[in-house]
Design an enzyme around this catalytic site. Structure first.
Site, short mmCIF file in Angstrom:
data_model
loop_
_atom_site.label_atom_id
_atom_site.label_comp_id
_atom_site.label_asym_id
_atom_site.label_seq_id
_atom_site.Cartn_x
_atom_site.Cartn_y
_atom_site.Cartn_z
N ARG A 1 -64.80 -37.86 -66.75
CA ARG A 1 -63.71 -36.93 -67.08
C ARG A 1 -63.45 -36.83 -68.57
O ARG A 1 -62.93 -35.82 -69.04
CB ARG A 1 -62.47 -37.30 -66.27
N GLU B 1 -59.25 -51.37 -62.99
CA GLU B 1 -58.13 -51.83 -62.19
C GLU B 1 -58.57 -52.13 -60.76
O GLU B 1 -57.88 -52.83 -60.03
CB GLU B 1 -56.98 -50.81 -62.20
#
Length: 172
Positions: A73, A110
């Site tokens: 992205r 994460e």
């Protein structure tokens, strides 16, 4: 985006449209994650343009010679920013996606581990680089990106993201 207060963006009406254009998807890609989906921002041409314009306004007079975009992205925003400010674009890719000689950096996410690669020679000593990604969560991707750029002797001037998660832990 970068710290709004520090960059004179407080009250900028473009930020409201950008923020409203990002969809939050609970439990993706796994339970407990609140995924910030920028694909809905990309469907709104005004929000997409405002996002790129805000970055261009920030970097156009900073003598930036390269914009590095984190896969995937970060490519969406990094390419247009690089074109607008007259800088080269450097894709930071997942392993095995770049032909030729590369260097790599592993990092923690994460929700797992990953690695980024960059072509050897993509940056030169003294290049002034901005790193662009869509989101900062743990800071692992940006930290790995910085290490790649700095290992080649270039200077990381700043890292910037479209979405900032307010509560995160930096992973170096």
């Amino acid at each position: 985006m970068f710290a709004e207060e520090e960059n004179g963006l407080m009250g900028d009406p473009r930020l409201r449209l950008i923020s409203e254009s990002i969809r939050v998807v609970p439990g993706f890609p796994k339970p407990g994650i609140m995924f910030q989906d920028i694909s809905t921002l990309l469907l709104n041409h005004k929000a997409f343009k405002h996002t790129v314009d805000i970055f261009v306004d920030r970097y156009k007079d900073m003598d930036i010679s390269a914009v590095a975009g984190c896969e995937a992205r970060g490519f969406i925003f990094g390419g247009p920013i690089a074109l607008a400010i007259g800088a080269k674009f450097i894709p930071l890719r997942k392993p095995g996606k770049l032909p030729g000689e590369t260097i790599s950096e592993a990092y923690d996410l994460e929700y797992g581990k990953d690695c980024l690669e960059m072509h050897v020679g993509a940056v030169q000593p003294g290049d002034r680089v901005v790193i662009i990604d869509d989101l900062v969560a743990t800071g692992g991707t940006l930290s790995a990106s910085m290490r790649l750029i700095e290992r080649m002797g270039a200077d990381v001037i700043e890292c910037a993201c479209v979405v900032g998660v307010t509560e995160f832990k930096i992973v170096s």
